[in-house]
Motif scaffolding. Structure first.
Motif, short mmCIF file in Angstrom:
data_model
loop_
_atom_site.label_atom_id
_atom_site.label_comp_id
_atom_site.label_asym_id
_atom_site.label_seq_id
_atom_site.Cartn_x
_atom_site.Cartn_y
_atom_site.Cartn_z
N VAL A 115 0.84 -1.21 0.00
CA VAL A 115 0.00 0.00 0.00
C VAL A 115 0.88 1.25 0.00
O VAL A 115 0.59 2.24 -0.69
CB VAL A 115 -0.94 0.02 1.24
CG1 VAL A 115 -1.78 1.30 1.27
CG2 VAL A 115 -1.83 -1.21 1.25
N ARG A 116 1.95 1.21 0.76
CA ARG A 116 2.87 2.35 0.88
C ARG A 116 3.42 2.74 -0.50
O ARG A 116 3.59 3.91 -0.79
CB ARG A 116 3.99 1.96 1.84
CG ARG A 116 5.17 2.86 1.92
CD ARG A 116 4.96 4.02 2.89
NE ARG A 116 6.22 4.43 3.49
CZ ARG A 116 7.16 5.09 2.82
NH1 ARG A 116 6.98 5.41 1.57
NH2 ARG A 116 8.29 5.41 3.43
N SER A 152 1.89 2.55 -3.28
CA SER A 152 0.88 3.24 -4.09
C SER A 152 0.69 4.71 -3.66
O SER A 152 0.06 5.48 -4.36
CB SER A 152 -0.44 2.48 -4.06
OG SER A 152 -0.96 2.51 -2.75
N ALA A 153 1.24 5.09 -2.51
CA ALA A 153 1.24 6.51 -2.11
C ALA A 153 2.62 7.09 -2.43
O ALA A 153 3.60 6.35 -2.47
CB ALA A 153 0.96 6.63 -0.62
N LYS A 154 2.67 8.39 -2.64
CA LYS A 154 3.93 9.02 -3.03
C LYS A 154 4.99 8.83 -1.94
O LYS A 154 6.13 8.48 -2.20
CB LYS A 154 3.68 10.50 -3.31
CG LYS A 154 4.79 11.20 -4.04
CD LYS A 154 4.31 12.54 -4.58
CE LYS A 154 4.76 13.70 -3.79
NZ LYS A 154 4.24 14.41 -2.80
N ASP A 155 4.60 9.07 -0.71
CA ASP A 155 5.53 8.93 0.42
C ASP A 155 4.71 8.71 1.70
O ASP A 155 3.48 8.66 1.64
CB ASP A 155 6.42 10.17 0.55
CG ASP A 155 5.60 11.46 0.53
OD1 ASP A 155 4.43 11.43 0.98
OD2 ASP A 155 6.11 12.48 0.04
N PHE A 156 5.40 8.62 2.81
CA PHE A 156 4.74 8.32 4.08
C PHE A 156 3.65 9.35 4.43
O PHE A 156 2.54 8.99 4.82
CB PHE A 156 5.78 8.21 5.19
CG PHE A 156 5.20 8.14 6.57
CD1 PHE A 156 4.43 7.05 6.98
CD2 PHE A 156 5.41 9.18 7.47
CE1 PHE A 156 3.88 7.01 8.26
CE2 PHE A 156 4.86 9.14 8.75
CZ PHE A 156 4.10 8.05 9.14
N LEU A 157 3.96 10.63 4.28
CA LEU A 157 2.97 11.66 4.63
C LEU A 157 1.75 11.64 3.71
O LEU A 157 0.63 11.87 4.15
CB LEU A 157 3.61 13.05 4.65
CG LEU A 157 4.41 13.38 5.91
CD1 LEU A 157 5.16 14.70 5.75
CD2 LEU A 157 3.51 13.42 7.15
N SER A 158 1.97 11.33 2.43
CA SER A 158 0.83 11.21 1.51
C SER A 158 -0.07 10.06 1.95
O SER A 158 -1.29 10.13 1.79
CB SER A 158 1.30 10.96 0.08
OG SER A 158 2.27 11.89 -0.28
N THR A 175 -6.94 1.45 5.23
CA THR A 175 -6.54 0.10 4.83
C THR A 175 -5.37 -0.41 5.69
O THR A 175 -5.41 -1.52 6.21
CB THR A 175 -6.13 0.08 3.33
OG1 THR A 175 -7.25 0.52 2.57
CG2 THR A 175 -5.69 -1.29 2.87
N VAL A 176 -4.33 0.42 5.87
CA VAL A 176 -3.19 -0.05 6.66
C VAL A 176 -3.49 -0.08 8.16
O VAL A 176 -2.89 -0.86 8.89
CB VAL A 176 -1.88 0.72 6.36
CG1 VAL A 176 -1.45 0.52 4.92
CG2 VAL A 176 -1.99 2.20 6.68
#
Ligand code: CP3
Length: 339
Positions: free
Chosen positions: A33-34, A36-42, A52-53
């Motif tokens: 899942v991580r 699929s997001a740009k970075d941790f803050l996104s 989901t996470v």
């Protein structure tokens, strides 16, 4: 909810367990899942993905509570500090608070801008099984202040301590400003569906005893009593890491005391057990070896001797722990305590 019952010293069918940092890199499902997001803050700012996470550890491990996926540093970020998480380095702010004038640049009502976290809580509470609790959280004023003053993680907290001993009133101004934000922030989390709240004082142990109570614990206590006066049915967990030798002086209106792995659980039970339910305190590195996990479970459960208790780690889970060992830990704690 078994977890909530345990927080209020009610008898439960087994000892509930959840793990600090239970959503994270040791789960391949999280890493997926991580990506699929740009970075941790996104990821934190995307309620669907964050939800989901948040739910992954409940499904994969069978823990009794979910903790909303976010970070303690989103509050100072929303005060206008500009935050980035850098690979292999950790968090870093765009500027640092070094004097009174720096604080005048901070924006108030930060709690109103953390709407993505409230949205994550709402979505998650809807999806989560009724028997499982949803935990909201914040960092303590002192722990947040260390990041804001140092600008990043720190070994010696030089600038924070310089401010504490040279300009205590400046530090107190910052701590009070944070405490005010955090009261509203926690209240909004309750309104969004949090069933319990935890305050992380990760860098409590950086302070000597007399100073600790004045510059950290009293602010946590103040936040706790303000929440408890309005929401007595919401359990509050306080987790000051590294102050095992100050336990005699601990007091305040909260329900659960988080015991870190460096503090003796037997000692904590002796000093605090009559007043608070304990949560803890497996040394997270034991999860590298399932045999050493088994030994510690036995020790911890015999120390607690069927008294109300919440099983957890004594600090956050490490990113390279074998997932199978974590699944096994949850199974063993549930199995060994079933009444
Ligand atoms: O599963 C959960 O516990 C819920 C979410 C959660 C995170 N951070 C996610 C996270 C919670 C409750 C926190 C609290 C937090 N954040 C604390 C207090 C608890 C503690 O461990 O003492 C602190 C000090 C922070 C600040 C922070 N966040 C640091 C220092 C770091 C970098 C270190 C690291 O592990 O990389 C983070 C990043 C962070 N917060 C990650 C996660 C899952 C890793 C980000 C990634 O995916 O790369």
């Amino acid at each position: 909810m078994i977890f909530i019952d345990a927080c209020f010293k009610k008898t439960t069918p087994y000892t509930p367990i959840w793990l600090m940092r239970q959503a994270g890199r040791y789960l391949d499902e999280y890493r997926q899942v991580r990506k699929s997001a740009k970075d941790f803050l996104s990821l934190c700012k995307n309620p669907q993905l964050a939800s989901t996470v948040t739910l992954q550890p409940v499904d994969i491990l069978g823990v009794d509570a979910a903790i909303v996926f976010s970070d303690i540093l989103v509050v100072p970020m929303e005060m206008g500090m500009g935050l980035g998480f850098y690979e292999g380095e950790g968090p870093r702010f765009d500027f640092r608070i070094r004097c009174y004038d720096d604080m005048l640049k901070l924006k108030d009502n930060a709690y109103k801008r953390v709407s993505y976290m409230y949205e994550t809580l709402k979505i998650t509470r809807d999806k989560l099984d009724d028997s499982k609790a949803l935990i909201g959280f914040c960092g303590s004023p002192w722990t947040l202040a260390t990041y804001m003053i140092e600008g990043e993680g720190s070994k010696n907290y030089i600038y924070s301590k310089k401010m504490l001993y040279q300009e205590p009133k400046t530090l107190q101004f910052l701590l009070q400003m944070l405490a005010n934000e955090l009261k509203y922030y926690l209240e909004e989390q309750i309104k969004a569906g949090a069933n319990a709240l935890m305050i992380f004082d990760s860098w409590a142990g950086a302070l000597e005893q007399s100073v600790y109570f004045e510059f950290s614990w009293n602010y946590m206590k103040d936040i706790a009593s303000s929440i408890k006066s309005k929401y007595p049915h919401i359990p509050l967990i306080l987790f000051p890491k590294g102050i095992g030798t100050y336990l005699e002086y601990i007091d305040g209106e909260f329900d659960v005391f988080g015991v870190d792995w460096g503090t003796s659980l037997a000692y904590a039970q002796k000093i605090l057990g009559d007043r608070y339910v304990l949560q803890g305190n497996l040394e997270p590195a034991r999860l590298y070896n399932i045999q050493s996990v088994k030994e510690a479970i036995k020790d911890i459960l015999s120390t607690m001797d069927k008294q109300p208790f919440i099983f957890n780690l004594g600090h956050g889970i490490l990113p390279d722990i074998p997932k199978e060992n974590v699944i096994e830990l949850v199974k063993m704690v549930h199995g060994a305590t079933r009444r």
